[in-house]
Design a protein around this motif. Structure first.
Motif, PDB file in Angstrom:
ATOM      1  N   GLN A 166      -2.950   4.969   5.783  1.00 39.32           N
ATOM      2  CA  GLN A 166      -4.251   4.894   6.458  1.00 39.32           C
ATOM      3  C   GLN A 166      -5.331   4.413   5.483  1.00 39.32           C
ATOM      4  O   GLN A 166      -6.181   3.600   5.840  1.00 39.32           O
ATOM      5  N   GLY A 167      -5.279   4.884   4.252  1.00 37.87           N
ATOM      6  CA  GLY A 167      -6.220   4.410   3.238  1.00 37.87           C
ATOM      7  C   GLY A 167      -6.029   2.936   2.924  1.00 37.87           C
ATOM      8  O   GLY A 167      -6.994   2.183   2.755  1.00 37.87           O
ATOM      9  N   ALA A 168      -4.765   2.501   2.870  1.00 36.05           N
ATOM     10  CA  ALA A 168      -4.478   1.086   2.617  1.00 36.05           C
ATOM     11  C   ALA A 168      -4.994   0.213   3.753  1.00 36.05           C
ATOM     12  O   ALA A 168      -5.511  -0.891   3.519  1.00 36.05           O
ATOM     13  N   LEU A 169      -4.893   0.703   4.981  1.00 37.19           N
ATOM     14  CA  LEU A 169      -5.426  -0.045   6.127  1.00 37.19           C
ATOM     15  C   LEU A 169      -6.947  -0.197   6.022  1.00 37.19           C
ATOM     16  O   LEU A 169      -7.500  -1.277   6.277  1.00 37.19           O
ATOM     17  N   THR A 179      -3.435  -7.129   0.679  1.00 36.37           N
ATOM     18  CA  THR A 179      -3.049  -6.730  -0.681  1.00 36.37           C
ATOM     19  C   THR A 179      -2.994  -5.213  -0.873  1.00 36.37           C
ATOM     20  O   THR A 179      -2.022  -4.710  -1.459  1.00 36.37           O
ATOM     21  N   PRO A 180      -3.986  -4.429  -0.410  1.00 32.20           N
ATOM     22  CA  PRO A 180      -3.872  -2.976  -0.589  1.00 32.20           C
ATOM     23  C   PRO A 180      -2.639  -2.385   0.109  1.00 32.20           C
ATOM     24  O   PRO A 180      -2.044  -1.429  -0.390  1.00 32.20           O
ATOM     25  N   MET A 181      -2.254  -2.965   1.220  1.00 33.97           N
ATOM     26  CA  MET A 181      -1.074  -2.501   1.935  1.00 33.97           C
ATOM     27  C   MET A 181       0.187  -2.823   1.113  1.00 33.97           C
ATOM     28  O   MET A 181       1.091  -1.992   1.010  1.00 33.97           O
ATOM     29  N   GLU A 182       0.221  -4.006   0.524  1.00 32.34           N
ATOM     30  CA  GLU A 182       1.343  -4.394  -0.329  1.00 32.34           C
ATOM     31  C   GLU A 182       1.422  -3.502  -1.565  1.00 32.34           C
ATOM     32  O   GLU A 182       2.520  -3.066  -1.949  1.00 32.34           O
ATOM     33  N   HIS A 183       0.274  -3.201  -2.147  1.00 29.97           N
ATOM     34  CA  HIS A 183       0.260  -2.331  -3.338  1.00 29.97           C
ATOM     35  C   HIS A 183       0.754  -0.932  -3.000  1.00 29.97           C
ATOM     36  O   HIS A 183       1.531  -0.339  -3.763  1.00 29.97           O
ATOM     37  N   PHE A 184       0.286  -0.401  -1.886  1.00 28.54           N
ATOM     38  CA  PHE A 184       0.726   0.935  -1.484  1.00 28.54           C
ATOM     39  C   PHE A 184       2.238   0.969  -1.307  1.00 28.54           C
ATOM     40  O   PHE A 184       2.920   1.854  -1.832  1.00 28.54           O
ATOM     41  N   GLU A 185       2.776   0.010  -0.588  1.00 27.20           N
ATOM     42  CA  GLU A 185       4.221  -0.015  -0.347  1.00 27.20           C
ATOM     43  C   GLU A 185       4.999  -0.155  -1.655  1.00 27.20           C
ATOM     44  O   GLU A 185       5.996   0.550  -1.874  1.00 27.20           O
ATOM     45  N   ALA A 186       4.550  -1.050  -2.531  1.00 25.01           N
ATOM     46  CA  ALA A 186       5.265  -1.268  -3.791  1.00 25.01           C
ATOM     47  C   ALA A 186       5.296   0.007  -4.626  1.00 25.01           C
ATOM     48  O   ALA A 186       6.346   0.399  -5.148  1.00 25.01           O
TER      49      ALA A 186
END
Length: 194
Positions: A166-169, A179-186
């Motif tokens: 939710q924070g990445a969204l 990019t924040p979504m990709e960073h969170f997942e990685a």
């Protein structure tokens, strides 16, 4: 409810969900929903007693549709951590598809309304808890199959995933980038899911 009535109500809810996702609950007036859906004002009050009643109907419709989507992504036959990767990929695609303007309706409303309206807060919390339960179930499968350590607290990990996502969204919306979504997942897969 006849098909025409169900269709009119559903149209109001769908248009309302789109407007609320982009503008927020308070900034979305009933007249804007009526204009965008080409429905007369009297019809709105035939289906909804108030804007709050309408808002709750939008929340319920979104939650029901999203939970079906979660089930399709998190409960199939592939390996559980692959299911999570598919969930994140679908979220990134959706965010890019709306030019980073919407995010999660439930998360957005939680930020906007939780401090102001106990009824909305309680319902939104219930929905988020249900989503956590679905993530925990997927993580339980991963633990059973040896993808996660046997002592993994899947409920805490599910809560972390939902909160972090939710924070990445939110950051994706503010940066206009996935990019924040990709960073969170990685980081999740590199550090927490092993």
């Amino acid at each position: 409810m006849t098909t025409k009535h169900a269709t009119t109500r559903d149209t109001l809810i769908q248009v309302g969900a789109e407007l609320i996702a982009e503008q927020g609950y308070h900034a979305t007036g009933i007249n804007a929903v009526l204009k965008a859906s080409a429905v007369p004002k009297g019809s709105f009050y035939h289906y909804f007693a108030s804007k709050e009643d309408f808002g709750l109907a939008v929340i319920e419709a979104f939650a029901q549709a999203y939970e079906q989507r979660l089930d399709a992504l998190l409960e199939d036959d592939c390996l559980p951590l692959d299911r999570l990767r598919r969930f994140f990929a679908a979220g990134r695609a959706e965010m890019a598809g709306c030019d980073h303007s919407r995010g999660c309706l439930i998360g957005n409303l939680g930020q906007e309304l939780s401090a102001r309206n106990a009824l909305f807060r309680e319902r939104l919390d219930g929905i988020l808890r249900e989503w956590e339960r679905r993530f925990a179930h997927c993580l339980d499968d991963a633990r059973t199959l040896g993808e996660l350590a046997p002592d993994t607290d899947t409920e805490a990990l599910a809560s972390f995933i939902l909160s972090g996502w939710q924070g990445a969204l939110l950051r994706a919306k503010t940066l206009k980038s996935v990019t924040p979504m990709e960073h969170f997942e990685a980081i999740l897969f590199d550090r927490a899911l092993h």
